[in-house]
Design a protein around this motif. Sequence first.
Motif: not given
Length: 241
Positions: A172-182
Amino acid sequence: LIAASLLGALGMAIFESRKLSDLGLHWRDGAQRNLLLGIAVGAGGAIVLITAPVLMGVAHFEAVAGAGFSVRASVFTLALLFCGAAGEEIAFRGFPLQFLIRGYGPWISIPGIGILFGLLHGFNPGATPLSMANTAGFGILFGLALMRSHDLWLPIGIHFGWNAALPFLGVELSGFTIQIVGYRLIWKAGDLWSGGAYGPEASILATVVLLVLSAIVWKLPVRKGVAYLLDSEREDSQPEY
């Protein structure tokens, strides 16, 4: 980024009769060097933050069902994260910090803006007292980078490098999930080490990495630019190492 740039430009125009670029955004000799150095430092710190617990056996990577890598999504995400990092640096380390430094000096102004930076991230999902303390520490680190380089390119680079590396490392980045990898990082340790829902930036490991990055930034071979509010007497001089 647009909002921060407009506010910075207004502040400089109203109070100094100067341009936005005079906040340390001139693309002068050494600007590219500072930006790339910053990206390397930020991304390197994030890589150490994640690989260290993996090597120690307290975390491992696990495939995410149905998730895959997309070049288009990755490029878009990187562009978005760069705009976010640049916008935050212009908003915090631009006119507000530089104006305060000119009036009160760096030892009061940099921690003050850094603490504000950390408190405002307390509204992020999963934020904790440690996440806010670490984020305030990063705000102080970015302020230190500004004083080392006298431009905004070094802090923008560090900020972007850190933010860009974490999603690609499956966290996670600062509480946010940014799913760009598997894949994603799975922890075998408690929230003090993993950061919990906020991500590793809310961990004690991030505190250690932050201290190491501060020492590195202090010794970086940067090339000095000119930020009018910090050193207007050097505005027309040649940048120096």
